[in-house]
Design an enzyme around this catalytic site. Structure first.
Site, PDB file in Angstrom:
ATOM      1  N   GLY A  40      41.614   7.695  26.611  1.00  0.00           N
ATOM      2  CA  GLY A  40      40.401   8.334  26.109  1.00  0.00           C
ATOM      3  C   GLY A  40      39.348   7.301  25.770  1.00  0.00           C
ATOM      4  CE  LYS A  62      50.741  13.136  25.710  1.00  0.00           C
ATOM      5  NZ  LYS A  62      51.593  13.479  24.558  1.00  0.00           N
ATOM      6  CB  ALA A  69      41.199  14.468  22.314  1.00  0.00           C
ATOM      7  CD1 TRP A  72      39.463  18.294  26.682  1.00  0.00           C
ATOM      8  CD2 TRP A  72      40.066  19.995  25.371  1.00  0.00           C
ATOM      9  NE1 TRP A  72      40.476  18.960  27.319  1.00  0.00           N
ATOM     10  CE2 TRP A  72      40.871  20.015  26.534  1.00  0.00           C
ATOM     11  CE3 TRP A  72      40.276  20.969  24.406  1.00  0.00           C
ATOM     12  CZ2 TRP A  72      41.855  20.967  26.754  1.00  0.00           C
ATOM     13  CZ3 TRP A  72      41.268  21.922  24.620  1.00  0.00           C
ATOM     14  CH2 TRP A  72      42.042  21.917  25.780  1.00  0.00           C
ATOM     15  N   GLY A  75      30.126  17.907  20.529  1.00  0.00           N
ATOM     16  CA  GLY A  75      28.957  17.608  19.699  1.00  0.00           C
ATOM     17  C   GLY A  75      28.213  16.345  20.051  1.00  0.00           C
ATOM     18  N   GLY A  76      28.787  15.172  19.772  1.00  0.00           N
ATOM     19  CA  GLY A  76      28.081  13.943  20.078  1.00  0.00           C
ATOM     20  C   GLY A  76      28.614  12.758  19.299  1.00  0.00           C
ATOM     21  CD  GLU A 143      27.715  17.572  15.507  1.00  0.00           C
ATOM     22  OE1 GLU A 143      28.508  16.843  14.899  1.00  0.00           O
ATOM     23  OE2 GLU A 143      27.852  17.885  16.707  1.00  0.00           O
ATOM     24  CG  HIS A 267      35.879  22.833  14.846  1.00  0.00           C
ATOM     25  ND1 HIS A 267      35.072  23.947  14.929  1.00  0.00           N
ATOM     26  CD2 HIS A 267      35.096  21.773  15.151  1.00  0.00           C
ATOM     27  CE1 HIS A 267      33.860  23.565  15.282  1.00  0.00           C
ATOM     28  NE2 HIS A 267      33.840  22.256  15.418  1.00  0.00           N
ATOM     29  NE  ARG A 320      33.252  19.488  12.399  1.00  0.00           N
ATOM     30  CZ  ARG A 320      33.496  18.728  13.453  1.00  0.00           C
ATOM     31  NH1 ARG A 320      34.628  18.050  13.526  1.00  0.00           N
ATOM     32  NH2 ARG A 320      32.631  18.628  14.438  1.00  0.00           N
ATOM     33  CG  HIS A 381      38.578  19.866  15.547  1.00  0.00           C
ATOM     34  ND1 HIS A 381      38.474  20.056  16.905  1.00  0.00           N
ATOM     35  CD2 HIS A 381      37.524  19.085  15.194  1.00  0.00           C
ATOM     36  CE1 HIS A 381      37.389  19.434  17.358  1.00  0.00           C
ATOM     37  NE2 HIS A 381      36.811  18.827  16.338  1.00  0.00           N
ATOM     38  CD  GLU A 405      42.312  13.170  16.471  1.00  0.00           C
ATOM     39  OE1 GLU A 405      42.658  14.200  15.868  1.00  0.00           O
ATOM     40  OE2 GLU A 405      41.865  13.175  17.643  1.00  0.00           O
ATOM     41  NE  ARG A 416      36.385  14.425  12.982  1.00  0.00           N
ATOM     42  CZ  ARG A 416      35.586  14.964  13.922  1.00  0.00           C
ATOM     43  NH1 ARG A 416      34.591  14.250  14.424  1.00  0.00           N
ATOM     44  NH2 ARG A 416      35.776  16.190  14.348  1.00  0.00           N
ATOM     45  CG  LEU A 422      33.002  11.123  20.157  1.00  0.00           C
ATOM     46  CD1 LEU A 422      31.928  11.734  21.053  1.00  0.00           C
ATOM     47  CD2 LEU A 422      34.300  10.965  20.926  1.00  0.00           C
TER      48      LEU A 422
END
Length: 568
Positions: A40, A62, A69, A72, A75-76, A143, A267, A320, A381, A405, A416, A422
Protein backbone atom coordinates in the site's frame (compact mmCIF):
# COMPACT_ATOMS: atom_id res chain seq x y z
CA UNK A 1 -4.40 6.75 34.62
CA UNK A 2 -1.14 4.94 35.31
CA UNK A 3 0.68 2.95 32.71
CA UNK A 4 -0.79 -0.44 32.16
CA UNK A 5 0.69 -3.88 32.74
CA UNK A 6 1.03 -6.10 29.72
CA UNK A 7 -0.34 -9.62 29.47
CA UNK A 8 1.86 -12.56 30.21
CA UNK A 9 3.61 -14.20 27.33
CA UNK A 10 1.23 -16.64 25.69
CA UNK A 11 2.12 -20.20 24.77
CA UNK A 12 2.94 -20.57 21.12
CA UNK A 13 3.47 -23.71 19.07
CA UNK A 14 7.06 -24.78 18.41
CA UNK A 15 8.73 -23.13 15.41
CA UNK A 16 7.71 -24.70 12.13
CA UNK A 17 11.26 -24.31 10.83
CA UNK A 18 12.97 -26.89 13.03
CA UNK A 19 15.47 -28.19 10.52
CA UNK A 20 19.18 -27.69 11.12
CA UNK A 21 20.63 -24.43 9.79
CA UNK A 22 21.62 -24.52 6.18
CA UNK A 23 25.35 -24.68 5.52
CA UNK A 24 27.20 -21.45 5.06
CA UNK A 25 26.15 -17.92 5.94
CA UNK A 26 23.70 -15.74 4.13
CA UNK A 27 24.92 -13.63 1.25
CA UNK A 28 26.80 -10.51 2.29
CA UNK A 29 24.45 -8.38 4.38
CA UNK A 30 25.14 -5.30 2.29
CA UNK A 31 23.80 -7.09 -0.77
CA UNK A 32 20.63 -8.24 0.94
CA UNK A 33 17.37 -6.57 -0.04
CA UNK A 34 15.03 -4.78 2.30
CA UNK A 35 11.84 -6.85 2.47
CA UNK A 36 8.67 -4.79 2.75
CA UNK A 37 5.53 -6.67 3.80
CA UNK A 38 2.63 -4.78 2.25
CA UNK A 39 2.17 -2.95 -1.03
CA UNK A 40 0.00 0.00 0.00
CA UNK A 41 0.99 3.64 0.37
CA UNK A 42 3.26 3.02 3.37
CA UNK A 43 5.13 0.14 1.77
CA UNK A 44 5.49 1.76 -1.65
CA UNK A 45 6.69 5.03 -0.12
CA UNK A 46 9.47 3.23 1.75
CA UNK A 47 10.32 1.20 -1.35
CA UNK A 48 10.60 4.19 -3.66
CA UNK A 49 12.74 6.20 -1.24
CA UNK A 50 15.07 3.24 -0.67
CA UNK A 51 15.34 2.43 -4.37
CA UNK A 52 16.09 6.07 -5.21
CA UNK A 53 19.19 5.73 -3.02
CA UNK A 54 20.39 2.47 -4.54
CA UNK A 55 18.91 -0.05 -2.11
CA UNK A 56 17.38 -3.22 -3.55
CA UNK A 57 13.83 -3.83 -2.32
CA UNK A 58 11.37 -6.74 -2.37
CA UNK A 59 7.70 -5.90 -1.72
CA UNK A 60 5.23 -8.63 -0.74
CA UNK A 61 1.53 -8.26 -1.59
CA UNK A 62 -0.57 -11.10 -0.22
CA UNK A 63 -3.33 -10.56 -2.77
CA UNK A 64 -3.37 -8.65 -6.05
CA UNK A 65 -1.34 -5.45 -6.04
CA UNK A 66 -4.39 -3.20 -6.08
CA UNK A 67 -6.33 -4.85 -3.25
CA UNK A 68 -4.87 -3.05 -0.21
CA UNK A 69 -6.55 -0.45 1.96
CA UNK A 70 -4.84 2.52 0.27
CA UNK A 71 -6.84 2.10 -2.92
CA UNK A 72 -10.05 2.21 -0.86
CA UNK A 73 -9.31 5.59 0.75
CA UNK A 74 -11.71 8.21 -0.56
CA UNK A 75 -11.20 11.44 1.38
CA UNK A 76 -7.64 12.66 0.92
CA UNK A 77 -4.37 13.62 2.57
CA UNK A 78 -3.72 16.50 4.94
CA UNK A 79 -1.45 19.28 3.78
CA UNK A 80 -0.78 22.46 5.75
CA UNK A 81 -0.72 24.54 2.58
CA UNK A 82 -3.20 27.42 2.71
CA UNK A 83 -2.59 30.97 3.94
CA UNK A 84 -5.42 30.46 6.44
CA UNK A 85 -3.74 27.37 7.91
CA UNK A 86 -0.76 26.68 10.15
CA UNK A 87 1.16 23.84 11.74
CA UNK A 88 -0.22 24.94 15.11
CA UNK A 89 -3.79 24.68 13.83
CA UNK A 90 -3.24 21.19 12.45
CA UNK A 91 -1.57 20.03 15.66
CA UNK A 92 -4.42 21.45 17.71
CA UNK A 93 -7.06 19.69 15.57
CA UNK A 94 -5.11 16.42 15.80
CA UNK A 95 -4.90 16.73 19.58
CA UNK A 96 -8.59 17.58 19.92
CA UNK A 97 -9.60 14.54 17.89
CA UNK A 98 -7.12 12.34 19.77
CA UNK A 99 -8.83 13.09 23.09
CA UNK A 100 -5.72 13.84 25.13
CA UNK A 101 -3.55 10.90 24.03
CA UNK A 102 -1.79 12.41 21.02
CA UNK A 103 1.98 12.70 21.29
CA UNK A 104 2.56 16.39 20.58
CA UNK A 105 6.10 15.88 19.25
CA UNK A 106 4.83 13.34 16.75
CA UNK A 107 1.86 15.47 15.68
CA UNK A 108 4.10 18.50 15.18
CA UNK A 109 6.66 16.52 13.18
CA UNK A 110 3.95 15.12 10.91
CA UNK A 111 2.33 18.54 10.42
CA UNK A 112 5.65 20.22 9.69
CA UNK A 113 6.36 17.68 6.96
CA UNK A 114 2.85 17.64 5.46
CA UNK A 115 3.52 20.17 2.69
CA UNK A 116 6.65 18.27 1.64
CA UNK A 117 4.67 15.01 1.63
CA UNK A 118 1.95 16.38 -0.62
CA UNK A 119 4.56 17.94 -2.87
CA UNK A 120 6.37 14.61 -3.18
CA UNK A 121 3.14 12.91 -4.23
CA UNK A 122 2.56 15.61 -6.83
CA UNK A 123 6.08 14.94 -8.14
CA UNK A 124 5.23 11.22 -8.40
CA UNK A 125 2.37 12.09 -10.73
CA UNK A 126 -0.63 11.83 -8.41
CA UNK A 127 -3.52 13.62 -10.19
CA UNK A 128 -4.99 15.62 -7.32
CA UNK A 129 -8.11 17.67 -8.03
CA UNK A 130 -6.87 21.03 -9.31
CA UNK A 131 -7.75 24.58 -8.35
CA UNK A 132 -5.80 27.32 -10.16
CA UNK A 133 -6.28 29.60 -7.18
CA UNK A 134 -5.38 27.00 -4.55
CA UNK A 135 -1.97 26.38 -2.94
CA UNK A 136 0.23 24.26 -5.22
CA UNK A 137 -2.66 24.57 -7.68
CA UNK A 138 -4.69 22.05 -5.66
CA UNK A 139 -8.30 22.05 -4.54
CA UNK A 140 -8.54 21.59 -0.78
CA UNK A 141 -11.58 20.19 0.99
CA UNK A 142 -12.55 19.94 4.66
CA UNK A 143 -13.47 16.96 6.81
CA UNK A 144 -14.76 16.44 10.33
CA UNK A 145 -12.48 17.77 13.08
CA UNK A 146 -10.55 20.15 10.79
CA UNK A 147 -10.76 23.89 11.41
CA UNK A 148 -10.02 24.81 7.79
CA UNK A 149 -9.86 23.28 4.33
CA UNK A 150 -6.56 21.39 4.21
CA UNK A 151 -7.36 18.06 2.51
CA UNK A 152 -5.74 17.52 -0.89
CA UNK A 153 -7.79 14.98 -2.82
CA UNK A 154 -8.43 13.37 -6.19
CA UNK A 155 -12.21 13.74 -6.40
CA UNK A 156 -13.55 11.03 -4.06
CA UNK A 157 -11.02 8.33 -4.99
CA UNK A 158 -7.81 9.78 -3.59
CA UNK A 159 -6.36 6.51 -2.37
CA UNK A 160 -6.68 4.83 -5.73
CA UNK A 161 -5.11 7.80 -7.52
CA UNK A 162 -2.16 7.78 -5.12
CA UNK A 163 -1.73 4.03 -5.20
CA UNK A 164 -1.91 3.81 -8.99
CA UNK A 165 0.76 6.50 -9.37
CA UNK A 166 3.19 5.01 -6.85
CA UNK A 167 2.61 1.46 -8.06
CA UNK A 168 3.50 2.52 -11.60
CA UNK A 169 6.72 4.10 -10.30
CA UNK A 170 7.60 0.96 -8.34
CA UNK A 171 6.89 -1.35 -11.27
CA UNK A 172 9.19 0.72 -13.47
CA UNK A 173 12.09 0.86 -11.01
CA UNK A 174 14.83 -1.75 -11.61
CA UNK A 175 15.65 -2.07 -7.89
CA UNK A 176 12.07 -2.85 -6.82
CA UNK A 177 10.73 -6.40 -7.04
CA UNK A 178 6.98 -6.79 -6.46
CA UNK A 179 5.89 -10.26 -5.35
CA UNK A 180 2.15 -10.63 -5.87
CA UNK A 181 0.24 -13.22 -3.82
CA UNK A 182 3.02 -13.67 -1.29
CA UNK A 183 2.15 -13.61 2.43
CA UNK A 184 4.57 -13.31 5.34
CA UNK A 185 4.23 -16.25 7.73
CA UNK A 186 6.51 -15.02 10.51
CA UNK A 187 9.63 -13.01 11.15
CA UNK A 188 13.03 -14.69 11.21
CA UNK A 189 14.53 -13.62 14.53
CA UNK A 190 17.43 -14.48 16.80
CA UNK A 191 15.60 -17.49 18.21
CA UNK A 192 15.87 -19.10 14.78
CA UNK A 193 19.63 -18.52 14.47
CA UNK A 194 20.72 -19.54 17.98
CA UNK A 195 20.84 -16.13 19.72
CA UNK A 196 23.97 -14.64 18.10
CA UNK A 197 26.37 -12.46 20.09
CA UNK A 198 25.00 -9.14 18.85
CA UNK A 199 21.69 -9.89 20.56
CA UNK A 200 18.07 -10.06 19.37
CA UNK A 201 17.28 -8.83 15.88
CA UNK A 202 15.25 -9.57 12.77
CA UNK A 203 16.96 -11.37 9.89
CA UNK A 204 14.14 -11.66 7.36
CA UNK A 205 10.80 -13.38 6.91
CA UNK A 206 9.34 -16.75 6.11
CA UNK A 207 6.83 -16.13 3.33
CA UNK A 208 4.16 -18.25 1.67
CA UNK A 209 4.08 -18.20 -2.11
CA UNK A 210 0.31 -18.63 -2.27
CA UNK A 211 0.22 -19.72 -5.90
CA UNK A 212 2.83 -22.43 -5.41
CA UNK A 213 1.70 -23.22 -1.84
CA UNK A 214 5.33 -23.21 -0.77
CA UNK A 215 7.01 -21.36 2.13
CA UNK A 216 10.27 -19.63 1.21
CA UNK A 217 13.02 -18.14 3.38
CA UNK A 218 13.63 -14.45 2.56
CA UNK A 219 16.73 -13.06 4.30
CA UNK A 220 16.82 -9.27 4.51
CA UNK A 221 18.96 -6.32 5.47
CA UNK A 222 15.82 -5.06 7.22
CA UNK A 223 12.14 -5.95 7.28
CA UNK A 224 9.42 -3.30 7.07
CA UNK A 225 5.88 -4.15 8.22
CA UNK A 226 3.40 -2.12 6.17
CA UNK A 227 0.49 -4.50 6.53
CA UNK A 228 -2.34 -2.15 7.54
CA UNK A 229 -4.96 -2.59 10.24
CA UNK A 230 -7.24 -5.20 11.76
CA UNK A 231 -10.68 -4.28 10.40
CA UNK A 232 -11.50 -7.85 9.38
CA UNK A 233 -11.59 -8.88 13.03
CA UNK A 234 -15.08 -7.34 13.02
CA UNK A 235 -18.14 -8.62 11.22
CA UNK A 236 -18.85 -5.24 9.58
CA UNK A 237 -15.95 -3.24 8.25
CA UNK A 238 -15.10 -0.78 5.51
CA UNK A 239 -11.72 -2.50 5.08
CA UNK A 240 -10.62 -4.80 2.26
CA UNK A 241 -9.97 -8.51 2.74
CA UNK A 242 -6.28 -7.81 3.42
CA UNK A 243 -6.88 -6.05 6.79
CA UNK A 244 -6.14 -9.01 9.06
CA UNK A 245 -3.53 -7.51 11.40
CA UNK A 246 -0.65 -9.58 10.04
CA UNK A 247 2.14 -7.15 10.92
CA UNK A 248 0.86 -6.44 14.42
CA UNK A 249 0.56 -10.14 15.21
CA UNK A 250 4.00 -11.00 13.80
CA UNK A 251 5.68 -8.16 15.71
CA UNK A 252 3.91 -9.20 18.93
CA UNK A 253 5.05 -12.79 18.53
CA UNK A 254 8.59 -11.48 17.99
CA UNK A 255 8.49 -9.61 21.31
CA UNK A 256 7.65 -6.05 20.25
CA UNK A 257 5.44 -3.79 22.33
CA UNK A 258 1.96 -2.94 21.07
CA UNK A 259 0.00 0.13 22.17
CA UNK A 260 -3.54 1.60 22.14
CA UNK A 261 -5.23 -1.39 20.56
CA UNK A 262 -8.52 -0.57 22.30
CA UNK A 263 -8.97 2.41 20.00
CA UNK A 264 -10.65 1.00 16.90
CA UNK A 265 -12.22 3.72 14.78
CA UNK A 266 -15.66 2.93 13.46
CA UNK A 267 -16.39 5.00 10.39
CA UNK A 268 -19.83 6.54 10.87
CA UNK A 269 -21.05 6.10 7.31
CA UNK A 270 -20.64 2.80 5.52
CA UNK A 271 -23.27 2.06 2.85
CA UNK A 272 -26.07 -0.14 4.17
CA UNK A 273 -27.04 -2.35 1.25
CA UNK A 274 -27.34 -6.14 0.88
CA UNK A 275 -25.20 -6.16 -2.27
CA UNK A 276 -22.46 -3.87 -0.96
CA UNK A 277 -21.36 -4.34 2.65
CA UNK A 278 -17.98 -2.58 2.65
CA UNK A 279 -18.46 0.54 0.56
CA UNK A 280 -17.40 3.66 2.44
CA UNK A 281 -19.29 6.94 2.13
CA UNK A 282 -16.50 9.47 2.59
CA UNK A 283 -16.53 11.98 5.42
CA UNK A 284 -15.85 14.66 2.84
CA UNK A 285 -19.49 14.41 1.83
CA UNK A 286 -20.44 15.68 5.29
CA UNK A 287 -17.66 18.23 4.98
CA UNK A 288 -19.46 19.64 1.95
CA UNK A 289 -22.79 19.85 3.76
CA UNK A 290 -24.51 16.44 3.79
CA UNK A 291 -26.54 15.84 6.96
CA UNK A 292 -27.60 12.78 8.95
CA UNK A 293 -31.30 12.05 9.39
CA UNK A 294 -33.50 9.38 10.95
CA UNK A 295 -35.40 7.09 8.58
CA UNK A 296 -38.96 8.01 7.70
CA UNK A 297 -41.94 6.33 9.33
CA UNK A 298 -40.76 6.38 12.95
CA UNK A 299 -43.30 6.86 15.76
CA UNK A 300 -43.75 10.39 17.06
CA UNK A 301 -43.10 12.03 13.73
CA UNK A 302 -39.31 12.07 14.19
CA UNK A 303 -38.66 10.27 10.90
CA UNK A 304 -36.55 12.31 8.51
CA UNK A 305 -35.35 14.67 11.24
CA UNK A 306 -31.72 15.67 11.67
CA UNK A 307 -30.18 14.40 14.93
CA UNK A 308 -26.47 15.32 15.12
CA UNK A 309 -26.97 18.87 16.54
CA UNK A 310 -28.47 17.24 19.66
CA UNK A 311 -25.28 15.23 20.20
CA UNK A 312 -22.53 17.79 19.49
CA UNK A 313 -22.38 21.48 18.64
CA UNK A 314 -20.23 20.63 15.60
CA UNK A 315 -23.05 18.40 14.34
CA UNK A 316 -22.00 16.34 11.27
CA UNK A 317 -18.47 17.82 11.44
CA UNK A 318 -17.76 16.38 14.89
CA UNK A 319 -14.92 13.82 15.11
CA UNK A 320 -15.74 10.33 13.91
CA UNK A 321 -16.01 8.72 17.34
CA UNK A 322 -18.74 11.15 18.37
CA UNK A 323 -20.64 10.75 15.10
CA UNK A 324 -20.37 6.94 15.20
CA UNK A 325 -21.63 6.76 18.79
CA UNK A 326 -24.48 9.15 17.97
CA UNK A 327 -25.59 6.96 15.06
CA UNK A 328 -25.27 3.83 17.21
CA UNK A 329 -27.35 5.51 19.94
CA UNK A 330 -30.10 6.59 17.55
CA UNK A 331 -30.26 3.19 15.85
CA UNK A 332 -30.67 1.41 19.20
CA UNK A 333 -33.04 4.04 20.52
CA UNK A 334 -35.42 3.76 17.58
CA UNK A 335 -34.78 0.10 16.72
CA UNK A 336 -33.63 0.79 13.15
CA UNK A 337 -30.96 -0.91 11.04
CA UNK A 338 -29.54 2.27 9.56
CA UNK A 339 -29.82 6.05 9.34
CA UNK A 340 -29.80 8.34 6.32
CA UNK A 341 -27.07 10.60 4.98
CA UNK A 342 -28.85 13.32 3.01
CA UNK A 343 -26.88 15.10 0.28
CA UNK A 344 -29.80 15.85 -2.04
CA UNK A 345 -29.62 19.60 -1.42
CA UNK A 346 -26.08 19.72 -2.86
CA UNK A 347 -27.42 19.09 -6.36
CA UNK A 348 -26.67 16.51 -9.02
CA UNK A 349 -24.02 18.54 -10.83
CA UNK A 350 -22.03 19.15 -7.64
CA UNK A 351 -22.24 15.51 -6.56
CA UNK A 352 -21.15 14.19 -9.96
CA UNK A 353 -18.18 16.59 -10.06
CA UNK A 354 -16.90 16.14 -6.50
CA UNK A 355 -18.09 12.62 -5.64
CA UNK A 356 -18.26 10.74 -8.95
CA UNK A 357 -17.28 7.35 -7.46
CA UNK A 358 -19.94 7.43 -4.76
CA UNK A 359 -22.57 8.76 -7.17
CA UNK A 360 -21.82 6.06 -9.74
CA UNK A 361 -21.57 3.18 -7.24
CA UNK A 362 -24.83 4.09 -5.52
CA UNK A 363 -26.56 4.60 -8.87
CA UNK A 364 -25.48 1.11 -9.92
CA UNK A 365 -27.29 -0.19 -6.82
CA UNK A 366 -30.44 1.75 -7.59
CA UNK A 367 -29.71 4.71 -5.29
CA UNK A 368 -29.69 8.17 -6.85
CA UNK A 369 -27.99 10.23 -4.13
CA UNK A 370 -29.02 13.46 -5.86
CA UNK A 371 -32.67 12.55 -5.29
CA UNK A 372 -32.74 10.30 -2.21
CA UNK A 373 -30.75 9.97 1.03
CA UNK A 374 -28.11 7.27 1.42
CA UNK A 375 -28.72 4.48 3.98
CA UNK A 376 -25.61 4.23 6.19
CA UNK A 377 -24.31 2.37 9.28
CA UNK A 378 -21.06 2.57 11.27
CA UNK A 379 -18.38 -0.02 10.45
CA UNK A 380 -14.90 -0.86 11.74
CA UNK A 381 -12.60 1.39 9.78
CA UNK A 382 -9.19 2.25 11.24
CA UNK A 383 -6.82 0.84 13.85
CA UNK A 384 -5.42 3.74 15.89
CA UNK A 385 -2.96 1.58 17.80
CA UNK A 386 -0.36 -0.95 16.75
CA UNK A 387 3.32 -1.79 16.92
CA UNK A 388 5.24 0.80 18.92
CA UNK A 389 7.73 2.69 16.70
CA UNK A 390 9.76 5.87 16.75
CA UNK A 391 9.56 8.56 14.07
CA UNK A 392 11.81 6.52 11.80
CA UNK A 393 9.64 3.42 12.00
CA UNK A 394 12.02 1.54 14.31
CA UNK A 395 10.42 -1.12 16.50
CA UNK A 396 11.79 -2.74 19.67
CA UNK A 397 13.51 -5.40 17.54
CA UNK A 398 16.63 -4.25 15.66
CA UNK A 399 16.28 -4.85 11.95
CA UNK A 400 12.49 -4.59 12.12
CA UNK A 401 10.66 -1.43 11.04
CA UNK A 402 6.97 -0.68 10.69
CA UNK A 403 4.99 2.07 8.96
CA UNK A 404 1.34 3.06 8.55
CA UNK A 405 -1.80 1.67 10.12
CA UNK A 406 0.04 -1.28 11.67
CA UNK A 407 1.90 1.10 13.99
CA UNK A 408 1.58 3.28 17.05
CA UNK A 409 3.59 6.50 16.67
CA UNK A 410 1.43 8.59 18.98
CA UNK A 411 -0.13 10.57 16.13
CA UNK A 412 -3.69 9.30 16.40
CA UNK A 413 -4.12 9.10 20.17
CA UNK A 414 -7.58 7.89 21.14
CA UNK A 415 -9.10 8.79 17.76
CA UNK A 416 -7.63 9.49 14.33
CA UNK A 417 -8.25 12.87 12.74
CA UNK A 418 -9.61 12.42 9.21
CA UNK A 419 -6.99 12.14 6.44
CA UNK A 420 -4.02 12.05 8.83
CA UNK A 421 -3.50 8.37 7.97
CA UNK A 422 -2.26 8.83 4.40
CA UNK A 423 -0.06 11.69 5.61
CA UNK A 424 1.54 9.51 8.28
CA UNK A 425 2.34 6.86 5.66
CA UNK A 426 4.20 9.32 3.44
CA UNK A 427 6.08 11.20 6.18
CA UNK A 428 7.16 8.16 8.20
CA UNK A 429 7.73 6.20 4.99
CA UNK A 430 10.48 8.66 4.06
CA UNK A 431 12.07 8.74 7.51
CA UNK A 432 11.88 4.94 7.71
CA UNK A 433 13.88 4.62 4.50
CA UNK A 434 16.46 7.07 5.86
CA UNK A 435 16.56 5.15 9.15
CA UNK A 436 17.27 1.87 7.39
CA UNK A 437 20.02 3.37 5.25
CA UNK A 438 21.61 5.10 8.25
CA UNK A 439 21.65 1.93 10.36
CA UNK A 440 24.92 -0.04 10.19
CA UNK A 441 24.58 -3.30 8.33
CA UNK A 442 24.40 -6.20 10.78
CA UNK A 443 26.60 -9.24 10.70
CA UNK A 444 25.38 -12.16 8.65
CA UNK A 445 23.95 -15.31 10.18
CA UNK A 446 22.90 -18.73 8.97
CA UNK A 447 19.16 -19.33 9.27
CA UNK A 448 17.28 -22.62 8.97
CA UNK A 449 15.02 -23.27 6.04
CA UNK A 450 11.30 -23.81 6.54
CA UNK A 451 10.54 -27.40 7.47
CA UNK A 452 7.19 -29.12 6.83
CA UNK A 453 8.30 -32.67 7.52
CA UNK A 454 6.16 -32.96 10.67
CA UNK A 455 2.90 -31.53 9.29
CA UNK A 456 0.30 -32.66 6.77
CA UNK A 457 -2.45 -31.20 4.61
CA UNK A 458 -5.52 -30.06 6.54
CA UNK A 459 -8.33 -32.59 6.56
CA UNK A 460 -11.23 -30.14 7.09
CA UNK A 461 -11.14 -26.48 6.07
CA UNK A 462 -14.52 -25.97 7.77
CA UNK A 463 -12.67 -25.57 11.08
CA UNK A 464 -11.00 -22.41 9.81
CA UNK A 465 -14.22 -21.01 8.36
CA UNK A 466 -16.17 -21.68 11.55
CA UNK A 467 -13.57 -20.11 13.85
CA UNK A 468 -13.23 -17.11 11.54
CA UNK A 469 -17.00 -16.44 11.63
CA UNK A 470 -17.23 -16.97 15.39
CA UNK A 471 -14.34 -14.62 16.11
CA UNK A 472 -15.71 -11.78 13.99
CA UNK A 473 -19.23 -12.12 15.38
CA UNK A 474 -18.16 -12.13 19.03
CA UNK A 475 -15.90 -9.09 18.43
CA UNK A 476 -18.82 -7.23 16.82
CA UNK A 477 -21.24 -8.09 19.62
CA UNK A 478 -18.92 -7.75 22.63
CA UNK A 479 -16.11 -5.40 21.60
CA UNK A 480 -17.89 -2.87 19.37
CA UNK A 481 -18.67 0.84 19.60
CA UNK A 482 -20.09 0.64 23.15
CA UNK A 483 -18.46 -1.82 25.58
CA UNK A 484 -18.89 -3.23 29.10
CA UNK A 485 -16.44 -5.05 31.34
CA UNK A 486 -18.60 -8.17 31.36
CA UNK A 487 -18.74 -8.27 27.56
CA UNK A 488 -14.98 -7.83 27.31
CA UNK A 489 -14.34 -10.61 29.83
CA UNK A 490 -16.65 -12.96 27.97
CA UNK A 491 -14.94 -12.10 24.70
CA UNK A 492 -11.49 -12.72 26.19
CA UNK A 493 -12.50 -16.13 27.53
CA UNK A 494 -13.80 -17.28 24.17
CA UNK A 495 -10.86 -15.77 22.28
CA UNK A 496 -8.42 -17.73 24.44
CA UNK A 497 -10.28 -20.94 23.63
CA UNK A 498 -10.25 -20.11 19.92
CA UNK A 499 -6.58 -19.24 20.08
CA UNK A 500 -5.77 -22.63 21.56
CA UNK A 501 -7.70 -24.39 18.79
CA UNK A 502 -6.02 -22.29 16.09
CA UNK A 503 -2.51 -22.78 17.50
CA UNK A 504 -3.07 -26.54 17.60
CA UNK A 505 -4.30 -26.49 14.00
CA UNK A 506 -1.29 -24.38 12.93
CA UNK A 507 1.14 -26.78 14.61
CA UNK A 508 -0.21 -29.84 12.79
CA UNK A 509 -1.18 -28.75 9.27
CA UNK A 510 0.46 -27.01 6.34
CA UNK A 511 -0.15 -23.30 6.27
CA UNK A 512 -2.60 -21.57 3.96
CA UNK A 513 -3.51 -17.92 3.61
CA UNK A 514 -6.80 -18.42 5.44
CA UNK A 515 -5.11 -20.18 8.34
CA UNK A 516 -2.40 -17.53 8.64
CA UNK A 517 -4.93 -14.70 8.56
CA UNK A 518 -7.08 -16.39 11.20
CA UNK A 519 -3.99 -16.98 13.38
CA UNK A 520 -3.12 -13.28 13.15
CA UNK A 521 -6.67 -12.06 13.71
CA UNK A 522 -7.11 -14.01 16.94
CA UNK A 523 -3.88 -12.51 18.31
CA UNK A 524 -5.08 -9.01 17.45
CA UNK A 525 -8.51 -9.70 18.94
CA UNK A 526 -6.87 -10.66 22.23
CA UNK A 527 -4.75 -7.49 22.17
CA UNK A 528 -7.84 -5.33 21.57
CA UNK A 529 -9.78 -6.93 24.42
CA UNK A 530 -6.89 -6.87 26.90
CA UNK A 531 -6.28 -3.21 26.12
CA UNK A 532 -9.97 -2.42 26.62
CA UNK A 533 -10.03 -4.17 29.99
CA UNK A 534 -7.04 -2.16 31.17
CA UNK A 535 -8.61 1.23 30.36
CA UNK A 536 -10.90 2.19 33.24
CA UNK A 537 -12.43 5.25 31.59
CA UNK A 538 -14.19 6.30 28.40
CA UNK A 539 -11.97 8.21 26.01
CA UNK A 540 -12.05 8.75 22.29
CA UNK A 541 -12.99 5.57 20.47
CA UNK A 542 -13.21 3.49 23.65
CA UNK A 543 -16.55 3.95 25.39
CA UNK A 544 -17.41 1.80 28.42
CA UNK A 545 -20.76 1.82 30.19
CA UNK A 546 -18.98 0.75 33.38
CA UNK A 547 -16.51 3.67 33.20
CA UNK A 548 -18.45 6.42 31.38
CA UNK A 549 -16.30 9.32 32.60
CA UNK A 550 -12.97 10.53 31.25
CA UNK A 551 -10.10 10.66 33.73
CA UNK A 552 -8.29 14.00 34.15
CA UNK A 553 -4.93 12.38 33.32
CA UNK A 554 -4.36 9.34 31.13
CA UNK A 555 -1.64 7.52 29.25
CA UNK A 556 -1.36 5.18 26.26
CA UNK A 557 -2.13 1.51 26.94
CA UNK A 558 1.15 -0.27 26.27
CA UNK A 559 1.20 -4.06 26.19
CA UNK A 560 4.35 -6.12 26.54
CA UNK A 561 4.76 -9.88 26.47
CA UNK A 562 6.59 -9.66 29.81
CA UNK A 563 4.29 -9.73 32.84
CA UNK A 564 5.33 -6.43 34.37
CA UNK A 565 4.29 -2.78 34.39
CA UNK A 566 6.03 -0.41 32.05
CA UNK A 567 7.47 2.64 33.82
CA UNK A 568 6.48 5.97 32.39
Amino acid sequence: MTSTPGPEATNTPPPRNSAAPSSGALEAAGALPVVIVGAGLAGLTVALHLASQGQRVEVLAKRNLGEGATAWAQGGIVGVLGSDDSVESHVRDTQDAGAGLVDEQTARFIAENSAQAVGWLVDQGVPFSPDPDGPLGLHLTREGGHAVRRIAHAADATGKAIHDALLAKAQAHPLVTLRERWMAVDLITSRHVGQPEEGPRCYGVYALDIGAQRVETLPARAVVLATGGVGKVYRYTSNPETATGDGIAMAWRAGCRVANMEFIQFHPTCLYHPQERSFLITEALRGEGAVLRLPEGLPGGVGGSRFMPAHDERAELAPRDIVARAIDFEMKRHGVDHVWLDATHLGEAFLKEHFPTIHARCLSLGLDIAKQPIPVVPAAHYTCGGVVTDLSGRTDLPGLFAVGEATYTGLHGANRLASNSLLECVVIGRTCADGILNTPVAATAAVPSWDESLVEDADEQVVIAHNWDELRLLMWNYVGIVRTTRRLERALHRIQLLKGEIDDYYANFRVTRDLLELRNLVVCAELIVRSGLLRHESRGLHFSRDFPHTLPVSFPTVLTREARSLPR
